[in-house]
Design an enzyme around this catalytic site. Sequence first.
Site, mmCIF file in Angstrom:
data_model
loop_
_atom_site.group_PDB
_atom_site.id
_atom_site.type_symbol
_atom_site.label_atom_id
_atom_site.label_comp_id
_atom_site.label_asym_id
_atom_site.label_seq_id
_atom_site.Cartn_x
_atom_site.Cartn_y
_atom_site.Cartn_z
ATOM 1 C CG ASN A 188 -1.733 1.256 1.543
ATOM 2 O OD1 ASN A 188 -1.743 2.124 0.461
ATOM 3 N ND2 ASN A 188 -2.182 1.223 2.464
ATOM 4 C CD1 TRP A 189 3.798 1.431 -2.667
ATOM 5 C CD2 TRP A 189 3.898 2.573 -4.692
ATOM 6 N NE1 TRP A 189 4.735 0.854 -3.333
ATOM 7 C CE2 TRP A 189 4.883 1.258 -4.721
ATOM 8 C CE3 TRP A 189 3.874 3.490 -5.421
ATOM 9 C CZ2 TRP A 189 5.726 1.064 -5.745
ATOM 10 C CZ3 TRP A 189 4.548 3.090 -6.557
ATOM 11 C CH2 TRP A 189 5.603 2.125 -6.829
ATOM 12 C CE LYS A 190 -0.277 3.248 4.832
ATOM 13 N NZ LYS A 190 -0.180 3.429 6.343
ATOM 14 C CB SER A 249 5.192 -1.888 12.065
ATOM 15 O OG SER A 249 4.965 -0.447 12.431
ATOM 16 C CD GLU A 288 -3.018 5.587 6.901
ATOM 17 O OE1 GLU A 288 -2.942 5.763 5.680
ATOM 18 O OE2 GLU A 288 -2.034 5.190 7.599
ATOM 19 C CD GLU A 315 -3.410 -2.442 7.388
ATOM 20 O OE1 GLU A 315 -2.230 -2.587 6.979
ATOM 21 O OE2 GLU A 315 -4.226 -1.557 7.202
ATOM 22 C CG HIS A 362 -5.846 1.899 5.361
ATOM 23 N ND1 HIS A 362 -5.424 2.737 6.444
ATOM 24 C CD2 HIS A 362 -4.835 1.151 5.365
ATOM 25 C CE1 HIS A 362 -4.238 2.560 6.472
ATOM 26 N NE2 HIS A 362 -3.820 1.557 5.980
ATOM 27 N N GLY A 421 2.910 -1.016 4.304
ATOM 28 C CA GLY A 421 2.797 0.280 3.734
ATOM 29 C C GLY A 421 4.317 0.867 3.451
ATOM 30 N N GLY A 422 4.812 1.420 4.355
ATOM 31 C CA GLY A 422 6.302 1.941 4.274
ATOM 32 C C GLY A 422 7.364 1.117 3.484
ATOM 33 N N GLY A 468 2.692 2.261 10.866
ATOM 34 C CA GLY A 468 3.704 3.464 10.610
ATOM 35 C C GLY A 468 4.593 3.786 11.806
#
Length: 249
Positions: free
Chosen positions: A11-13, A212, A99, A167, A97, A233-234, A173
Amino acid sequence: MTHMRPLIAGNWKMNGTGAALDEAKALAAALKAEPAAARVALCPPATLIERLARAVEGSAVEVGGQECHAEASGAFTGDVSAAMLADAGAGLVILGHSERRALHGETDADVAAKVEAALAAGLEPVICVGETLQQREAGEAVAVVQAQVAGSLPKSLNGKDFAVAYEPVWAIGTGLTPTVEQIEEVHRAVRAAMVARLGEAGRAAPILYGGSVKPSNAAEILKTPEVGGALVGGASLKAGDFLGIIRAA
Ligand code: PGA
């Protein structure tokens, strides 16, 4: 415990412009040279879906969106429909998600409506659930995720390909991860809620863990019972890091 091929989805957000396509190309080339045991997907920003899909064409890398509108078309300035994602080359879409839930006020009912839209467009939804730190500390993690599963998974998922992603909000993150015992406990609870909601169909879909995940913890997390993959993600932004996770599956 699921026995299907795990799904490792990145997930590149809201990260990445055209230059980031080099990472996708590097990933595709690495997977061609050495195929992965897992299914692999990248979910870039909507603006990159079509270009990324072209850049990885012919490789094992699948492409997904990060969100879609519940309606197929109409006066919804700034929004993107599931059919548009599919048209751009997406095969999957992340929905619900944390967010989106926190920053855009998406409710379980909103997520369920988006899941219906995704299915209607032929997309495979990856439906996210997870508790906040406050909810975990109050001992409510299991109840919260079970309620999210019950409210966010429409019955029409029966017979369709989809995944659920657990999640924990406090692990996204932050570099913090639950213990594998905590992950297993919640994944088993998610599975029970999926079966309660969908019957036997609730047994087949993979439950991804997200929050993470990195090359150094991926193997331990991915071998945990009821973990059917990862939502990353990251660590999905760099092909090398993402490959480290993919190779652990
Ligand atoms: P993270 O994000 O891997 O950067 O913690 C996971 C996610 O939000 O899907």
